[in-house]
Design a protein around this motif. Structure first.
Motif, mmCIF file in Angstrom:
data_model
loop_
_atom_site.group_PDB
_atom_site.id
_atom_site.type_symbol
_atom_site.label_atom_id
_atom_site.label_comp_id
_atom_site.label_asym_id
_atom_site.label_seq_id
_atom_site.Cartn_x
_atom_site.Cartn_y
_atom_site.Cartn_z
ATOM 1 N N GLY A 11 -20.392 -19.756 13.511
ATOM 2 C CA GLY A 11 -19.795 -20.770 12.638
ATOM 3 C C GLY A 11 -18.800 -21.622 13.405
ATOM 4 N N PRO A 12 -18.223 -22.623 12.725
ATOM 5 C CA PRO A 12 -17.469 -23.664 13.422
ATOM 6 C C PRO A 12 -16.071 -23.278 13.900
ATOM 7 N N GLY A 13 -15.536 -22.130 13.499
ATOM 8 C CA GLY A 13 -14.191 -21.787 13.962
ATOM 9 C C GLY A 13 -13.563 -20.695 13.109
ATOM 10 N N LYS A 87 -22.389 -17.095 19.640
ATOM 11 C CA LYS A 87 -22.178 -18.468 20.076
ATOM 12 C C LYS A 87 -21.493 -19.273 18.972
ATOM 13 N N GLY A 88 -20.775 -20.312 19.373
ATOM 14 C CA GLY A 88 -20.082 -21.138 18.382
ATOM 15 C C GLY A 88 -21.065 -21.889 17.496
ATOM 16 N N GLY A 89 -20.686 -22.125 16.254
ATOM 17 C CA GLY A 89 -21.516 -22.924 15.345
ATOM 18 C C GLY A 89 -22.852 -22.270 15.095
ATOM 19 N N ASP A 90 -23.918 -23.016 15.329
ATOM 20 C CA ASP A 90 -25.280 -22.501 15.228
ATOM 21 C C ASP A 90 -25.836 -22.366 16.650
ATOM 22 N N PRO A 91 -26.550 -21.276 16.934
ATOM 23 C CA PRO A 91 -27.002 -21.069 18.319
ATOM 24 C C PRO A 91 -28.024 -22.109 18.805
ATOM 25 N N PHE A 92 -28.677 -22.782 17.857
ATOM 26 C CA PHE A 92 -29.728 -23.728 18.259
ATOM 27 C C PHE A 92 -29.268 -25.185 18.219
ATOM 28 N N ILE A 93 -28.004 -25.409 17.889
ATOM 29 C CA ILE A 93 -27.505 -26.787 17.912
ATOM 30 C C ILE A 93 -26.603 -26.931 19.129
ATOM 31 N N PHE A 94 -27.074 -27.632 20.132
ATOM 32 C CA PHE A 94 -26.354 -27.829 21.394
ATOM 33 C C PHE A 94 -25.780 -26.531 21.940
ATOM 34 N N GLY A 95 -26.489 -25.452 21.774
ATOM 35 C CA GLY A 95 -25.907 -24.179 22.183
ATOM 36 C C GLY A 95 -26.718 -23.441 23.222
ATOM 37 N N ILE A 117 -23.134 -21.879 10.678
ATOM 38 C CA ILE A 117 -22.787 -23.233 10.236
ATOM 39 C C ILE A 117 -22.419 -24.039 11.464
ATOM 40 N N THR A 118 -23.142 -25.101 11.704
ATOM 41 C CA THR A 118 -22.847 -25.920 12.869
ATOM 42 C C THR A 118 -21.604 -26.776 12.618
ATOM 43 N N ALA A 119 -20.865 -27.054 13.705
ATOM 44 C CA ALA A 119 -19.641 -27.848 13.585
ATOM 45 C C ALA A 119 -19.918 -29.208 12.930
ATOM 46 N N GLY A 120 -21.064 -29.780 13.214
ATOM 47 C CA GLY A 120 -21.388 -31.113 12.710
ATOM 48 C C GLY A 120 -21.481 -31.196 11.194
ATOM 49 N N PHE A 164 -21.302 -37.008 16.823
ATOM 50 C CA PHE A 164 -21.336 -36.759 18.264
ATOM 51 C C PHE A 164 -20.635 -35.451 18.585
ATOM 52 N N TYR A 165 -21.338 -34.564 19.257
ATOM 53 C CA TYR A 165 -20.754 -33.344 19.811
ATOM 54 C C TYR A 165 -20.396 -33.649 21.270
ATOM 55 N N MET A 166 -19.372 -32.974 21.771
ATOM 56 C CA MET A 166 -19.006 -33.080 23.185
ATOM 57 C C MET A 166 -18.775 -34.526 23.609
ATOM 58 N N GLY A 167 -18.228 -35.325 22.721
ATOM 59 C CA GLY A 167 -18.137 -36.758 23.012
ATOM 60 C C GLY A 167 -16.742 -37.262 23.333
ATOM 61 N N ASN A 194 -10.608 -29.012 16.756
ATOM 62 C CA ASN A 194 -10.384 -27.639 16.256
ATOM 63 C C ASN A 194 -10.643 -27.522 14.756
ATOM 64 N N GLY A 195 -11.702 -28.120 14.307
ATOM 65 C CA GLY A 195 -12.039 -28.132 12.891
ATOM 66 C C GLY A 195 -12.160 -26.735 12.304
ATOM 67 N N THR A 196 -11.682 -26.562 11.091
ATOM 68 C CA THR A 196 -11.658 -25.329 10.286
ATOM 69 C C THR A 196 -10.599 -24.330 10.769
ATOM 70 N N PRO A 218 -11.874 -28.818 21.557
ATOM 71 C CA PRO A 218 -13.186 -29.298 21.158
ATOM 72 C C PRO A 218 -13.099 -30.206 19.924
ATOM 73 N N ALA A 219 -13.778 -31.323 20.023
ATOM 74 C CA ALA A 219 -13.684 -32.305 18.946
ATOM 75 C C ALA A 219 -15.040 -32.903 18.614
ATOM 76 N N LEU A 220 -15.111 -33.307 17.357
ATOM 77 C CA LEU A 220 -16.334 -33.904 16.846
ATOM 78 C C LEU A 220 -16.014 -35.351 16.477
HETATM 79 N N1 SAH Z 1 -23.481 -24.697 18.818
HETATM 80 C C1 SAH Z 1 -22.263 -25.405 18.424
HETATM 81 C C2 SAH Z 1 -22.006 -26.618 19.279
HETATM 82 C C3 SAH Z 1 -21.796 -26.309 20.755
HETATM 83 S S1 SAH Z 1 -21.432 -27.748 21.690
HETATM 84 C C4 SAH Z 1 -22.382 -25.776 16.937
HETATM 85 O O1 SAH Z 1 -23.453 -25.638 16.345
HETATM 86 O O2 SAH Z 1 -21.375 -26.205 16.363
HETATM 87 C C5 SAH Z 1 -19.668 -27.741 21.654
HETATM 88 C C6 SAH Z 1 -19.164 -28.945 20.873
HETATM 89 O O3 SAH Z 1 -19.222 -28.686 19.482
HETATM 90 C C7 SAH Z 1 -17.727 -29.293 21.135
HETATM 91 O O4 SAH Z 1 -17.597 -30.086 22.296
HETATM 92 C C8 SAH Z 1 -17.388 -30.089 19.890
HETATM 93 O O5 SAH Z 1 -17.927 -31.390 19.957
HETATM 94 C C9 SAH Z 1 -18.182 -29.348 18.824
HETATM 95 N N2 SAH Z 1 -17.349 -28.348 18.137
HETATM 96 C C10 SAH Z 1 -17.550 -27.027 18.089
HETATM 97 N N3 SAH Z 1 -16.600 -26.416 17.335
HETATM 98 C C11 SAH Z 1 -15.799 -27.395 16.885
HETATM 99 C C12 SAH Z 1 -14.648 -27.415 16.037
HETATM 100 N N4 SAH Z 1 -14.140 -26.299 15.511
HETATM 101 N N5 SAH Z 1 -14.056 -28.613 15.783
HETATM 102 C C13 SAH Z 1 -14.565 -29.751 16.283
HETATM 103 N N6 SAH Z 1 -15.653 -29.786 17.088
HETATM 104 C C14 SAH Z 1 -16.265 -28.627 17.383
#
Ligand code: SAH
Length: 239
Positions: A11-13, A87-95, A117-120, A164-167, A194-196, A218-220
């Motif tokens: 999940g996102p955080g 892995k952070g967020g979802d393992p299949f979204i930019f992971g 739950i993906t960060a996006g 945008f991730y990693m932007g 640092n969302g959530t 990390p920012a979105l």
């Molecule tokens: N697999 C993850 C994404 C990995 S890429 C997912 O599904 O969320 C890492 C990027 O995700 C970071 O550079 C940032 O853009 C975004 N990200 C992840 N956690 C975040 C958070 N808590 N707040 C804002 N952006 C986050």
């Protein structure tokens, strides 16, 4: 008996945004390989005798090479261990979850995928931004903002919310690209860091005013009409 691997999205955080299935898998794991972005609170579900291996790879810092991570996953599961790959967020979204899955399957190892739950989606939600709200858009595009030449015209023409991730490092480039493709400068946009989490920070503004100043990730970055639904005054921080 070969072991198996759980490929888990944390999940996102906020650790409470992890799924019940993820918590259960962590509770049976002998070995846990955890990414740097994952909140340490997620490990509360791990067994006290589990071996926890941190495999950080924040941009610019010392990173664990992907091939080495895959090697460790294969090694431990071949020893018969139950392995959790968190892995952070979802393992299949930019992971790189897809790459890890392929490596494990090539080695004949059983993998169970536990989405997260993906960060996006989860991070805009903290501001009350529904990324596909039909009053404003017909979809959402998840894009990497990291080191890739993007087709700005196509992105603008899509009419979708752009996430945008990693932007963060390329924010100026993203703004210039979108403005250059004639996205209106007044388009609502935001940066959320640092969302959530307790230290969440955001700037809700317009495309033309978007800037990375004061953020170090990390920012979105979210660009699109749906950002006008942001309700900053109601922002609740659960973590
Ligand atoms: N697999 C993850 C994404 C990995 S890429 C997912 O599904 O969320 C890492 C990027 O995700 C970071 O550079 C940032 O853009 C975004 N990200 C992840 N956690 C975040 C958070 N808590 N707040 C804002 N952006 C986050």
């Amino acid at each position: 008996m070969p072991g198996r691997v759980f490929l888990i999205g944390a999940g996102p955080g906020d650790p409470e945004l992890m799924t019940l299935k993820a918590a259960r898998a962590l509770g049976v794991a002998d070995v846990i390989l955890v990414d740097e972005l994952v909140s340490r609170g997620c490990l509360a579900h791990a067994r006290s005798d589990a071996k926890v291996i941190e495999v950080g790879k924040r941009g610019g810092c010392k990173a664990t090479p992907q091939a080495f991570i895959e090697k460790l996953l294969v090694l431990y599961s071949k020893e018969g261990k139950t392995v959790a790959r968190l892995k952070g967020g979802d393992p299949f979204i930019f992971g790189r979850g897809g790459e890890e899955l392929a490596a494990l399957e090539a080695a004949g190892i059983e993998v169970e995928i536990i989405p997260g739950i993906t960060a996006g989606v989860g991070v805009p939600a903290t501001l009350g931004i529904p990324v596909t709200d039909r009053r404003a858009t017909h979809g959402v595009t998840f894009i990497t903002g990291h080191g890739i030449e993007l087709d700005w015209q196509a992105l603008v023409r899509s009419g979708t919310t752009l996430v945008f991730y990693m932007g963060l490092k390329n924010l100026a480039k993203i703004v210039a690209g979108l403005l250059g493709a004639e996205m209106p400068p007044a388009t609502p946009a935001c940066v959320v860091e640092n969302g959530t989490l307790k230290n969440q920070k955001q700037r809700v503004t317009t495309l033309a005013q978007l800037s990375a100043a004061g953020f170090d990730g990390p920012a979105l970055i979210v660009v699109g009409e749906v950002v006008r639904f942001a309700r900053l005054q109601k922002l609740k921080r659960a973590a």
